[in-house]
Design an enzyme around this catalytic site. Structure first.
Site, mmCIF file in Angstrom:
data_model
loop_
_atom_site.group_PDB
_atom_site.id
_atom_site.type_symbol
_atom_site.label_atom_id
_atom_site.label_comp_id
_atom_site.label_asym_id
_atom_site.label_seq_id
_atom_site.Cartn_x
_atom_site.Cartn_y
_atom_site.Cartn_z
ATOM 1 N N HIS A 110 47.912 34.550 24.096
ATOM 2 C CA HIS A 110 48.476 35.537 25.195
ATOM 3 C C HIS A 110 47.403 35.523 26.291
ATOM 4 C CE1 HIS A 110 51.860 36.737 23.260
ATOM 5 N NE2 HIS A 110 51.690 37.731 22.712
ATOM 6 N N HIS A 182 55.834 41.449 27.661
ATOM 7 C CA HIS A 182 55.428 41.964 26.463
ATOM 8 C C HIS A 182 55.962 43.419 26.026
ATOM 9 C CE1 HIS A 182 53.973 41.647 22.190
ATOM 10 N NE2 HIS A 182 53.663 40.282 22.493
ATOM 11 N N GLU A 313 60.501 38.456 24.109
ATOM 12 C CA GLU A 313 59.702 37.648 25.354
ATOM 13 C C GLU A 313 60.447 36.365 25.455
ATOM 14 O OE1 GLU A 313 55.694 37.939 23.613
ATOM 15 O OE2 GLU A 313 56.955 38.687 21.910
#
Length: 351
Positions: A110, A182, A313
């Site tokens: 991420h 997210h 996502e």
């Protein structure tokens, strides 16, 4: 649209601020300049009662406290430069090897130690669109990535209870880009112990197979006759005990191309709330909140235990810079990255 903090123009960029969008139906979406984070979404149930449907905190200070940073769930944040994992944080591009920050064991996750979820975004209110335009400049070398990247994320709340998220980016050097949001959802509005009774449909007949460290093997097996199959509506918890660790997998959407397409739908049977996800992306990550461990307490004092929330996502596939058979995630100078996702909330019985 209201700004829940006074005189935002006078405050420094290091001050957390919240902005709230509201439509004619009473739906409310609150977004922070810190991480571009969706901190709250209030939508009506089948009786017209508003309820909180995302995991998060009322106090923005909770997004940087010790417990949150130790747990690192990325509640509602913009994820970048690269959503999901990159194997050992390494990739080669134009004959050069790059080493990214590793923050998930030996892997990059991420965007790294300080990804887009932990930076302050410049916010421009867009009253004509009932929206917010967020901007961030990611400098060359940030978290190990090449190139200076200009990123814009536009949030719009429509009269049809759609939250539109439109992502755009440009770069001055070739670099991987894979942006997403997210948010964790629980459509029960605080009236359930977990999200496992939510009924999920995913428009995918294949998924990205991963190793024990959640790095793709390169295989895209069929979901047929496996607990990964959500082509027809199935409760999230119906077969989760057959999936080691729970769901944390990217699904390969049946429809190819960069047009908007339905990726998933979710129904919460008690509240009657439903969610439809449409995207231009080739994949959607279904995450069943496996790492929520009860150490965080959020909206309404609710304890966020395992599986209390789920994520959908929209994104490209994990580790794409190291997987030549996966859809390309390299943005070149002169190109424009563009990703659009719509989360539409509605009452199922009204359909």
């Amino acid at each position: 649209m209201e700004n829940t903090n006074s005189s935002p123009q006078q405050a420094p960029i290091t001050e957390k601020r919240s902005y709230t969008l509201q439509n004619q139906q009473g739906m409310r979406v609150t977004i922070s300049n810190y991480g571009g984070t969706i901190t709250s979404i209030l939508t009506p149930d089948k009786y017209g009662r508003l309820g909180e449907v995302v995991l998060g905190f009322n106090d923005l200070a909770d997004y940087t406290n010790e417990a949150y940073l130790a747990n690192q769930p990325y509640f509602g944040a913009i994820i970048g430069r690269f959503g999901n994992r990159i194997d050992k944080g390494r990739f080669q591009l134009n004959g050069q090897e790059y080493q990214l920050a590793t923050n998930n064991g030996e892997n990059h996750l991420h965007g790294g130690i300080k990804g887009f979820d932990k930076v302050y975004w410049h916010v421009e209110e867009q009253p004509a669109q009932n929206g917010l335009r967020l901007k961030y400049t990611s400098p060359d070398g940030e978290e190990g990535y090449p190139g200076t990247v200009q990123v814009t994320v536009l949030y719009i709340l429509t009269p049809q209870n759609e939250l539109v998220i439109d992502y755009q980016a440009t770069t001055d050097q070739a670099t991987p880009i894979n942006l997403t949001n997210h948010s964790y959802f629980n459509l029960a509005g605080g009236m359930a112990q977990d999200a496992l009774d939510h009924v999920l449909t995913i428009a995918a007949d294949r998924y990205v197979k991963v190793s024990e460290s959640l790095i793709p093997t390169g295989e895209l097996p069929t979901v047929e006759d496996t607990p990964m199959d959500f082509q027809t509506p199935v409760a999230m918890g119906a077969r989760i005990d057959q999936v080691p660790g729970g769901y944390d997998h990217t699904y390969v959407l049946k429809e190819a191309g960069r047009h908007l397409k339905r990726a998933a739908t979710v129904e919460e049977p008690v509240s009657g709330r439903c969610l439809e996800v449409c995207t231009t992306e080739p994949g959607i990550q279904f995450y069943s909140g496996n790492f929520l461990d009860g150490t965080l307490r959020g909206h309404g004092g609710v304890v966020y235990k395992r599986h209390y929330g789920f994520c959908l996502e929209t994104q490209h596939f994990p580790d794409s810079p190291n997987q030549p058979c996966f859809p390309n995630t390299i943005l070149e100078p002169g190109q424009k990255y563009h990703q659009k996702t719509i989360y539409r909330f509605y009452v199922c019985q009204d359909e």
